[in-house]
Design an enzyme around this catalytic site. Structure first.
Site, PDB file in Angstrom:
ATOM      1  CG  HIS A  99      -2.318   0.585   0.846  1.00 30.85           C
ATOM      2  ND1 HIS A  99      -3.452   0.375   1.602  1.00 30.85           N
ATOM      3  CD2 HIS A  99      -2.709   1.385  -0.184  1.00 30.85           C
ATOM      4  CE1 HIS A  99      -4.468   1.028   1.054  1.00 30.85           C
ATOM      5  NE2 HIS A  99      -4.045   1.645  -0.029  1.00 30.85           N
ATOM      6  CG  ASP A 126      -6.305  -0.385   4.530  1.00 32.86           C
ATOM      7  OD1 ASP A 126      -6.138  -1.340   5.311  1.00 32.86           O
ATOM      8  OD2 ASP A 126      -5.365   0.224   3.998  1.00 32.86           O
ATOM      9  CG  HIS A 128      -4.346  -1.703   8.718  1.00 36.10           C
ATOM     10  ND1 HIS A 128      -4.380  -2.720   7.777  1.00 36.10           N
ATOM     11  CD2 HIS A 128      -4.061  -2.287   9.904  1.00 36.10           C
ATOM     12  CE1 HIS A 128      -4.106  -3.867   8.373  1.00 36.10           C
ATOM     13  NE2 HIS A 128      -3.916  -3.643   9.667  1.00 36.10           N
ATOM     14  CG  ASP A 130      -2.540   2.099   5.314  1.00 36.99           C
ATOM     15  OD1 ASP A 130      -2.261   1.369   6.291  1.00 36.99           O
ATOM     16  OD2 ASP A 130      -2.925   1.630   4.224  1.00 36.99           O
ATOM     17  CG  ASP A 229      -4.986  -3.046   2.397  1.00 34.74           C
ATOM     18  OD1 ASP A 229      -4.956  -4.296   2.409  1.00 34.74           O
ATOM     19  OD2 ASP A 229      -4.196  -2.341   3.044  1.00 34.74           O
ATOM     20  CG  ASP A 231      -5.775  -4.994   5.299  1.00 30.64           C
ATOM     21  OD1 ASP A 231      -6.630  -4.124   5.112  1.00 30.64           O
ATOM     22  OD2 ASP A 231      -4.612  -4.728   5.666  1.00 30.64           O
TER      23      ASP A 231
END
Ligand code: MG
Ligand code: MG
Length: 309
Positions: A99, A126, A128, A130, A229, A231
């Site tokens: 990413h 995502d 997360h 980031d 992403d 995930d």
């Protein structure tokens, strides 16, 4: 009238992730038939091959956890140029790679949007945020910083090229979030980033939150970038990623988001990131990501032969 054009741009970025294997991502998307699938929808597909970053030197940083900062800076510069050029016409799709590549794509797309006199909006799908800076990351994995960099947070100067048109944090929408570090939690709130975490999706579904965001993009005549992403998805359906977090988006939640994005007609560019073919199960995650890209580009009916995994 010609068909809508899509440019596939491979970015074998590995330097931002903690586990090796993301650099095989572009090959996996090709093996899973991304170009053929999108061509089948009537799109004009150009595969531009894989980018190669320029030369770089590694440089020290006070945060000793950071790794590959020089390589990350070189990738960011290369990707920003590529994203700016490819967004002049049609829809670029960036095939990661981890990413950290979005630091470059967002930088180049921000410049493109500014030249068009339009704001750039970002949908960040995502687990997360980031949203770490070079100073706050404790893992040192640079795939945790691209959104902070692209929105102009402090602490990147001298290490990375300044983003020519930083994205307004209020134009960023996180969806599917379920793993935030304490420093990121504070930073995301203070910056005014819109967050629809997994609890919001559990309670409200994906339709109302996404419709609200897309309404804002349309009202501002914005250009929309989607950063997907792996995930974001539940690990049960998408195991091919180095940062699995339980409780992610389901198959239908993810497809519905893509279908709504297509219906909106607002999406100008897409990142497919964090696929790690080394951790995948016989291409299962790569195929799912290809199918999601197809839904985003207009496939309406989920009708496909059963695959043997
Ligand atoms: Mg990410
Ligand atoms: Mg993630």
């Amino acid at each position: 009238m010609t068909n809508p054009r899509c440019t596939l741009i491979g970015a074998r970025v590995q330097v931002g992730a903690g586990r090796l294997g993301c650099d095989m991502g572009p090959s996996a998307y090709r093996a899973a038939g991304l170009a053929e699938t999108l061509s089948g929808l009537g799109l004009d597909i150009v595969d531009a091959g894989d980018l190669v970053p320029g030369p770089f030197v590694e440089r020290p940083h006070p945060n000793g956890a950071l790794r590959h900062l020089g390589a990350f800076a070189a990738w960011t510069e290369t990707l920003a140029e590529a994203a700016h050029a490819a967004s002049a016409e049609g829809i670029p799709i960036f095939l990661g790679g981890d990413h950290s590549l979005s630091a470059g794509t967002l930088s180049g797309l921000g410049r493109r949007a500014a030249e068009e006199g339009r704001p750039l909006f970002v949908l960040w799908l995502d687990a997360h945020a980031d949203f770490h800076t070079l100073d706050t990351t404790t893992s040192g994995n640079l795939h945790g910083v691209p959104l902070a960099y692209a929105t102009g947070r402090r602490g990147f100067a001298g290490y990375l090229p300044a983003p020519p048109a930083p994205i307004h944090p209020g134009h960023v929408c996180l969806m599917g979030t379920r793993s935030l570090d304490p420093a990121e939690r504070v930073a995301v709130r203070e910056a005014g980033v819109l967050v629809h975490d997994m609890r919001t999706i559990d309670e409200a579904g994906v339709v109302a939150p996404l419709r609200d965001f897309l309404g804002r993009v349309a009202a501002a005549r914005g250009r929309l970038h989607v950063s997907l992403d792996v995930d974001f998805l539940d690990p049960g359906i998408a195991p091919g990623v180095g940062t699995t977090v339980p409780g992610g988006a389901t198959f239908r939640e993810a497809h519905l988001i893509m279908e709504m994005l297509h219906d909106s007609g607002l999406v100008g560019s897409l990142d497919l990131v964090e696929l790690n073919p080394f951790l995948d199960e016989r291409g299962r995650t790569a195929h799912l990501m290809v199918d999601l890209a197809a839904s985003l580009m207009g496939r309406r009916v989920l009708d496909r032969p059963t695959q043997s995994y």
